[in-house]
Motif scaffolding. Structure first.
Motif, PDB file in Angstrom:
ATOM      1  N   ALA A  79     -11.053  22.389  -0.773  1.00 47.38           N
ATOM      2  CA  ALA A  79     -10.860  22.728   0.730  1.00 47.38           C
ATOM      3  C   ALA A  79      -9.945  22.447   1.474  1.00 47.38           C
ATOM      4  N   GLY A  80      -8.880  22.952   1.180  1.00 43.02           N
ATOM      5  CA  GLY A  80      -7.662  22.887   1.602  1.00 43.02           C
ATOM      6  C   GLY A  80      -7.673  21.454   2.740  1.00 43.02           C
ATOM      7  N   THR A  81      -8.098  20.662   2.548  1.00 44.38           N
ATOM      8  CA  THR A  81      -8.075  19.293   3.204  1.00 44.38           C
ATOM      9  C   THR A  81      -6.346  18.514   3.466  1.00 44.38           C
ATOM     10  N   SER A  82      -5.763  18.612   4.203  1.00 46.04           N
ATOM     11  CA  SER A  82      -4.552  18.017   4.233  1.00 46.04           C
ATOM     12  C   SER A  82      -4.351  16.813   3.582  1.00 46.04           C
ATOM     13  N   TYR A  83      -3.040  16.304   2.937  1.00 42.22           N
ATOM     14  CA  TYR A  83      -2.706  14.494   2.700  1.00 42.22           C
ATOM     15  C   TYR A  83      -3.243  13.610   3.234  1.00 42.22           C
ATOM     16  N   TRP A  84      -3.243  13.730   4.803  1.00 46.03           N
ATOM     17  CA  TRP A  84      -3.325  13.088   5.418  1.00 46.03           C
ATOM     18  C   TRP A  84      -4.771  12.703   5.369  1.00 46.03           C
ATOM     19  N   THR A  85      -5.469  13.576   5.841  1.00 45.93           N
ATOM     20  CA  THR A  85      -6.996  14.019   5.755  1.00 45.93           C
ATOM     21  C   THR A  85      -7.700  13.506   4.747  1.00 45.93           C
ATOM     22  N   GLN A  86      -6.918  13.513   3.501  1.00 51.67           N
ATOM     23  CA  GLN A  86      -7.908  12.911   2.654  1.00 51.67           C
ATOM     24  C   GLN A  86      -7.332  11.203   2.360  1.00 51.67           C
ATOM     25  N   LEU A  87      -5.964  11.302   2.870  1.00 52.57           N
ATOM     26  CA  LEU A  87      -5.789   9.266   3.015  1.00 52.57           C
ATOM     27  C   LEU A  87      -7.170   9.560   4.099  1.00 52.57           C
ATOM     28  N   ARG A  88      -7.399   9.676   5.047  1.00 55.66           N
ATOM     29  CA  ARG A  88      -8.049   8.863   5.658  1.00 55.66           C
ATOM     30  C   ARG A  88      -9.623   8.771   5.617  1.00 55.66           C
ATOM     31  N   ALA A  89      -9.920   9.877   5.034  1.00 55.17           N
ATOM     32  CA  ALA A  89     -11.401  10.120   4.239  1.00 55.17           C
ATOM     33  C   ALA A  89     -11.784   9.770   3.377  1.00 55.17           C
ATOM     34  N   ILE A  90     -10.431   9.513   1.944  1.00 59.78           N
ATOM     35  CA  ILE A  90     -10.751   9.524   0.475  1.00 59.78           C
ATOM     36  C   ILE A  90     -10.174   8.140   0.267  1.00 59.78           C
ATOM     37  N   THR A  91      -9.199   8.213   0.093  1.00 58.67           N
ATOM     38  CA  THR A  91      -7.810   7.105  -0.300  1.00 58.67           C
ATOM     39  C   THR A  91      -8.242   6.059   0.127  1.00 58.67           C
ATOM     40  N   ILE A  92      -8.130   5.139   1.320  1.00 60.10           N
ATOM     41  CA  ILE A  92      -8.744   4.530   2.385  1.00 60.10           C
ATOM     42  C   ILE A  92     -10.264   3.823   2.096  1.00 60.10           C
TER      43      ILE A  92
ATOM     44  N   LEU B 273       0.865  -0.892  -0.370  1.00 59.76           N
ATOM     45  CA  LEU B 273      -0.191   0.218  -0.159  1.00 59.76           C
ATOM     46  C   LEU B 273       1.199   1.355  -0.140  1.00 59.76           C
ATOM     47  N   GLY B 274       1.695   1.174   0.351  1.00 57.42           N
ATOM     48  CA  GLY B 274       3.126   2.738   1.242  1.00 57.42           C
ATOM     49  C   GLY B 274       3.375   3.183  -0.669  1.00 57.42           C
ATOM     50  N   LEU B 275       3.712   1.564  -1.327  1.00 64.18           N
ATOM     51  CA  LEU B 275       3.866   2.126  -2.084  1.00 64.18           C
ATOM     52  C   LEU B 275       3.310   2.275  -3.383  1.00 64.18           C
ATOM     53  N   ALA B 276       2.424   1.350  -3.443  1.00 63.03           N
ATOM     54  CA  ALA B 276       1.288   2.286  -4.318  1.00 63.03           C
ATOM     55  C   ALA B 276       0.585   3.672  -4.141  1.00 63.03           C
ATOM     56  N   LEU B 277       0.696   3.905  -2.842  1.00 60.77           N
ATOM     57  CA  LEU B 277       0.682   6.034  -2.604  1.00 60.77           C
ATOM     58  C   LEU B 277       1.619   6.079  -3.141  1.00 60.77           C
ATOM     59  N   LEU B 278       3.075   5.501  -2.769  1.00 55.29           N
ATOM     60  CA  LEU B 278       4.159   6.465  -3.869  1.00 55.29           C
ATOM     61  C   LEU B 278       4.233   6.485  -5.064  1.00 55.29           C
ATOM     62  N   ALA B 279       3.488   5.831  -5.665  1.00 58.98           N
ATOM     63  CA  ALA B 279       3.714   4.756  -7.457  1.00 58.98           C
ATOM     64  C   ALA B 279       2.671   6.214  -8.224  1.00 58.98           C
ATOM     65  N   ASN B 280       1.901   6.001  -6.946  1.00 57.48           N
ATOM     66  CA  ASN B 280       0.266   6.909  -7.631  1.00 57.48           C
ATOM     67  C   ASN B 280       0.610   8.411  -7.987  1.00 57.48           C
ATOM     68  N   GLU B 281       2.111   9.022  -7.068  1.00 53.71           N
ATOM     69  CA  GLU B 281       2.113  10.308  -7.685  1.00 53.71           C
ATOM     70  C   GLU B 281       2.424  10.787  -8.764  1.00 53.71           C
ATOM     71  N   LYS B 282       2.132  11.724  -9.329  1.00 54.66           N
ATOM     72  CA  LYS B 282       2.368  12.251 -10.663  1.00 54.66           C
ATOM     73  C   LYS B 282       4.314  13.124 -10.730  1.00 54.66           C
ATOM     74  N   LEU B 283       4.950  12.196 -10.895  1.00 55.95           N
ATOM     75  CA  LEU B 283       5.693  12.420 -10.427  1.00 55.95           C
ATOM     76  C   LEU B 283       7.158  11.959 -11.703  1.00 55.95           C
ATOM     77  N   LYS B 284       8.160  12.879 -12.138  1.00 59.24           N
ATOM     78  CA  LYS B 284       8.637  12.352 -12.924  1.00 59.24           C
ATOM     79  C   LYS B 284       9.439  11.426 -12.958  1.00 59.24           C
TER      80      LYS B 284
END
Length: 301
Positions: free
Chosen positions: A202-215, A97-108
């Motif tokens: 809405a100014g929601t932090s990454y960790w809040t998005q992870l808990r309220a949306i992603t999971i 899950l940690g690797l998938a969250l990292l790989a899902n980011e739009k990074l070069k």
């Protein structure tokens, strides 16, 4: 306008059912020959004493089951199996899950990391086990070299009962991460991006998005990989056979390997069949419990 008679409707339905069964017949035959028949045969043999070829000789009823429940070796294999499952399943899912969250980011260059994270899928259990066997080698292995570099003494990773199960579990986690990572990454990429865009506004932090949306949105995929990982952990055989052969002192003698030894080394097919039936029942019950307790918390879109 004509109205079809009830007899004609019944004939049409029967014809459709026959056509459907005809198309399904290859799958039904394969399923019956390779799954249903072996299961029924295993249940049948668990009630008999057999010869070395597995031919039933004497009906013993539940004698094999009674012997198993009073056997210290059987309970040790149960303990090793439970420990192995508890070590591998949660760790595999969390790391993937940690690797998938990292790989899902739009990074070069993230595609390179996606390939690296999923690379273990392309390796067989035998090849992976050989790699880990060298890494655990007490003389030339990288783990003991690291311990020696920091001033600690080397460890007999595969020969010490204190470390053997942990060592095999870590190797198994590495082998299973690739598949779990790809499934979770696919689930992450299917989440509606507008949810994150609204959260950003809405100014929601990454960790809040992870808990309220992603999971919550990923919960169906997590539920799937949880069930698959649990079943696969109970069926693990190859790396144990190659790395430890159930030793030392039965520390890694999980129930699948115990079944193999009873059937093909000790030629006690009846006892092996009884253990296989008990394993089937245990996995079935655990899967049913997961569906009953966990599925209600799954958020389906």
């Amino acid at each position: 306008m004509t109205v079809a008679l009830p007899r004609e409707k019944a004939r049409t339905r029967l014809s459709d059912a026959a056509s459907g069964l005809l198309y399904l017949s290859p799958s039904i035959i394969l399923f019956g020959v390779f799954l249903v028949y072996p299961l029924l045969r295993t249940i049948y043999l668990s009630f008999f004493r057999t010869d070395t070829q597995g031919t039933p000789l004497e009906f013993v009823g539940v004698g094999h089951y009674s012997t198993l429940f009073t056997s210290a070796a059987f309970w040790q294999s149960i303990q090793a199996t439970v420990g192995f499952v508890l070590l591998t399943v949660p760790l595999t899912i969390l790391i993937a899950l940690g690797l998938a969250l990292l790989a899902n980011e739009k990074l070069k260059g993230i595609g390179i990391f996606r390939t690296a994270f999923s690379a273990t899928m392309g390796m067989s259990v035998a090849a992976s086990s050989v790699i880990w066997m060298f890494m655990y080698n007490p003389s030339i292995g990288i783990f003991n070299r690291f311990l020696e570099a920091v001033g600690a003494s080397g460890v007999q990773w595969l020969l010490d009962p204190q470390y053997a199960l942990l060592s095999v579990s870590l190797a198994t986690v590495w082998m299973n991460i690739g598949f779990t990572f790809l499934i979770l990454l696919g689930g992450l990429q299917n989440i509606d991006r507008t949810l994150y865009e609204s959260a950003d506004i809405a100014g929601t932090s990454y960790w809040t998005q992870l808990r309220a949306i992603t999971i919550p949105m990923l919960s169906p995929t997590l539920f799937f990989v949880g069930i698959i990982s649990l079943i696969n952990a109970f069926q693990t055989f190859g790396q144990i056979d190659l790395l430890t052969k159930g030793g030392p002192t039965n520390a890694t003698n999980v129930i699948v390997y115990a079944i193999y030894k009873d059937a093909f080394i000790n030629y006690n097919v009846g006892s092996a069949s009884a253990q296989a039936v008990l394993l089937f029942i245990a996995v079935l019950l655990l899967t049913w419990i997961q569906f009953k307790l966990v599925e209600r918390k799954v958020h389906y879109q």
